[in-house]
Motif scaffolding. Structure first.
Motif: not given
Length: 312
Positions: A292-312
């Protein structure tokens, strides 16, 4: 005749297939002017003109057309030589490139499956991805977009992530308030050869969160020039992944970014057509215990085209 690099020959093939320097540069993920310079250097070393080019079109010269099939065959033989050498040595050798981050336990996790040689050329993400695509590297740890994977014929798995923060003026670090992403400045450098990946990331961050972009031309996305930009700014300035572990000067402080938290991902990339067991074994060895790297929606931001972008 001066020595010719395999990398230059791969560039020649890309331009010959696209017949467009812009498209070839995008495919290789290098700057157009750099590609043009490499082709000119190759023509100079070979002593022949490979392309006729003007403002409207690019075409192969008779010499270029005659040399193209031989170049493809030479590149195929070079790749075959590497594979045969690996089998004869009795130990698989895997070439790994990176930008500025590698798993701290890389050697211990891969020693049982291959000899991983970390390439000495530390280059930007877009350059390392292109080197994997053209065969100069077997693997690379870099930031990559879904569009890059499709265009270059690559696959990727998440290997790590940095939570980015802001740097601001002020020497008292005892009680530093968090800052919203929309209240930060994001530096975008005009030098796309060095900063193409970061610029694409920063542009989308600004569009998504309301952060303000500041265009620069001095390489100040990181290093001492970055600290000078912070001192001149009235707002906290987003720190880049290359500055994550750099100690701050005493007159500057770190501020955590919230609403949303901002993350930069590190992917392990390899060729989609890769079939060598040793390379794939290294992929498995490095990625099987990411956790677990701590990247959790909805309080995390990644670019829309990042392969690991989370929904929400």
């Amino acid at each position: 005749m001066a020595p010719v690099e395999l990398r230059q020959l791969r560039y020649f093939v890309a331009v010959a297939e696209e017949l467009n320097f812009g498209r070839a540069a995008e495919r290789l993920l290098i700057a157009g002017p750099s590609l043009s310079q490499q082709i000119k250097a190759l023509e100079r070393d070979l002593g022949v003109r490979l392309f006729d080019r003007d403002r409207r079109k690019v075409s192969l010269t008779p010499a270029g057309a005659a040399l193209l099939p031989h170049t493809r065959a030479l590149l195929d033989r070079a790749d075959d030589l590497k594979r045969r050498a690996g089998r004869l040595s009795g130990s698989v050798s895997v070439r790994l490139g990176y930008v500025n981050w590698l798993p701290p336990d890389l050697t211990s996790r891969t020693a049982a499956v291959a000899q991983v040689h970390v390439d000495a050329w530390v280059a930007p993400s877009h350059t390392q991805a292109a080197r994997v695509a053209d065969g100069s590297l077997d693997l690379a740890v870099c930031w990559v977009r879904t569009e890059d994977l499709k265009r270059l014929g690559l696959r990727a798995r998440l290997l790590g992530a940095d939570r980015l923060y802001a740097v601001a003026k002020g020497g008292d670090s005892s009680d530093v308030p968090d800052v919203a992403a929309r209240d930060t400045d994001v530096l975008i450098d005009d030098d796309v050869t060095a900063w193409a990946a970061w610029d694409a990331y920063a542009e989308e961050l600004a569009q998504s969160t309301g952060a303000r972009t500041v265009r620069i031309s001095d390489g100040g996305v990181t290093g001492p020039a970055f600290f000078d930009h912070v001192r001149r700014s009235r707002r906290p300035v987003l720190n880049s992944p290359k500055g994550q572990t750099t100690p701050l000067p005493p007159d500057l402080i770190r501020r955590e970014i919230v609403a949303p938290k901002v993350y930069w991902t590190w992917s392990l990339v390899w060729r989609e057509a890769e079939d060598r067991a040793g390379v794939l074994a290294v992929v498995d060895a490095l990625c099987e215990r990411v956790g677990d790297l701590g990247i959790h929606a909805p309080d995390a931001w990644l670019p829309a085209d990042d392969p690991y972008t989370l929904p929400g």
